[in-house]
Design a protein around this motif. Structure first.
Motif, mmCIF file in Angstrom:
data_model
loop_
_atom_site.group_PDB
_atom_site.id
_atom_site.type_symbol
_atom_site.label_atom_id
_atom_site.label_comp_id
_atom_site.label_asym_id
_atom_site.label_seq_id
_atom_site.Cartn_x
_atom_site.Cartn_y
_atom_site.Cartn_z
ATOM 1 N N GLY A 34 4.277 -5.688 -7.804
ATOM 2 C CA GLY A 34 3.874 -4.725 -6.781
ATOM 3 C C GLY A 34 3.291 -3.468 -7.387
ATOM 4 N N GLY A 35 3.942 -2.960 -8.425
ATOM 5 C CA GLY A 35 3.419 -1.781 -9.128
ATOM 6 C C GLY A 35 2.083 -2.072 -9.784
ATOM 7 N N ALA A 36 1.971 -3.262 -10.363
ATOM 8 C CA ALA A 36 0.703 -3.656 -10.982
ATOM 9 C C ALA A 36 -0.401 -3.745 -9.934
ATOM 10 C CB ALA A 36 0.861 -4.992 -11.693
ATOM 11 N N ALA A 37 -0.072 -4.299 -8.765
ATOM 12 C CA ALA A 37 -1.059 -4.413 -7.689
ATOM 13 C C ALA A 37 -1.550 -3.037 -7.239
ATOM 14 C CB ALA A 37 -0.469 -5.185 -6.518
ATOM 15 N N GLU A 38 -0.646 -2.074 -7.177
ATOM 16 C CA GLU A 38 -1.047 -0.704 -6.810
ATOM 17 C C GLU A 38 -2.038 -0.146 -7.829
ATOM 18 O OE1 GLU A 38 -0.498 1.262 -4.143
ATOM 19 O OE2 GLU A 38 0.499 -0.442 -3.214
ATOM 20 N N LEU A 39 -1.763 -0.326 -9.116
ATOM 21 C CA LEU A 39 -2.658 0.166 -10.161
ATOM 22 C C LEU A 39 -4.018 -0.525 -10.089
ATOM 23 C CD1 LEU A 39 -0.163 0.287 -13.166
ATOM 24 C CD2 LEU A 39 -1.102 2.245 -11.886
ATOM 25 N N ILE A 40 -4.011 -1.826 -9.851
ATOM 26 C CA ILE A 40 -5.263 -2.581 -9.757
ATOM 27 C C ILE A 40 -6.053 -2.141 -8.523
ATOM 28 C CG2 ILE A 40 -6.205 -4.894 -9.345
ATOM 29 C CD1 ILE A 40 -3.831 -5.879 -11.170
ATOM 30 N N ALA A 41 -5.375 -1.954 -7.406
ATOM 31 C CA ALA A 41 -6.044 -1.492 -6.185
ATOM 32 C C ALA A 41 -6.715 -0.145 -6.431
ATOM 33 C CB ALA A 41 -5.056 -1.416 -5.029
ATOM 34 N N ARG A 42 -6.019 0.765 -7.095
ATOM 35 C CA ARG A 42 -6.614 2.076 -7.413
ATOM 36 C C ARG A 42 -7.812 1.931 -8.339
ATOM 37 N NH1 ARG A 42 -1.725 5.033 -9.461
ATOM 38 N NH2 ARG A 42 -0.311 4.020 -8.033
ATOM 39 N N ALA A 43 -7.693 1.034 -9.319
ATOM 40 C CA ALA A 43 -8.804 0.815 -10.244
ATOM 41 C C ALA A 43 -10.042 0.283 -9.521
ATOM 42 C CB ALA A 43 -8.392 -0.155 -11.357
ATOM 43 N N LEU A 44 -9.818 -0.408 -8.410
ATOM 44 C CA LEU A 44 -10.936 -0.950 -7.614
ATOM 45 C C LEU A 44 -11.326 -0.043 -6.456
ATOM 46 C CD1 LEU A 44 -9.975 -4.728 -7.613
ATOM 47 C CD2 LEU A 44 -11.858 -3.632 -8.833
ATOM 48 N N GLY A 45 -10.812 1.160 -6.448
ATOM 49 C CA GLY A 45 -11.230 2.144 -5.440
ATOM 50 C C GLY A 45 -10.509 2.063 -4.129
ATOM 51 N N ARG A 46 -9.362 1.444 -4.063
ATOM 52 C CA ARG A 46 -8.590 1.346 -2.821
ATOM 53 C C ARG A 46 -7.695 2.542 -2.652
ATOM 54 N NH1 ARG A 46 -7.926 -3.031 1.127
ATOM 55 N NH2 ARG A 46 -9.959 -3.874 0.976
#
Length: 89
Positions: free
Chosen positions: A77-89
């Motif tokens: 879940g934490g990784a998904a948050e970081l990835i979402a931010r990296a993709l502009g979410r």
């Protein structure tokens, strides 16, 4: 071939599948590739990244992606948050 050989195939797949569920819950698209990488795409922009799961020791795994992205695989879940931010979410 080295990326999917040996003892790591099962754990790698499980970690990437857990991450796929988490990024999809955040509105991103996730596809597990044949060579066991996770392609994550932000649908509205089409921007994407490839994520790998790598053993850091016999018991610890991490997710890694371009641009220096890294997260503990015990926290998809934490990784998904970081990835979402990296993709502009």
């Amino acid at each position: 071939m080295a990326a999917t050989s040996g003892y790591a195939i099962g754990p790698r797949r499980r970690h990437l599948e857990a991450l796929a569920r988490e990024v999809e819950a955040r509105g991103l698209q996730a596809t597990l590739t044949e060579d066991l990488m996770l392609r994550v795409v932000e649908p509205s922009s089409g921007h994407g990244i490839l994520v790998v799961a790598m053993p850091m020791s016999r018991i610890r795994w991490s997710y890694l992606w371009a641009g220096g992205g890294q997260a503990d695989a015990d926290d998809p879940g934490g990784a998904a948050e970081l990835i979402a931010r990296a993709l502009g979410r």
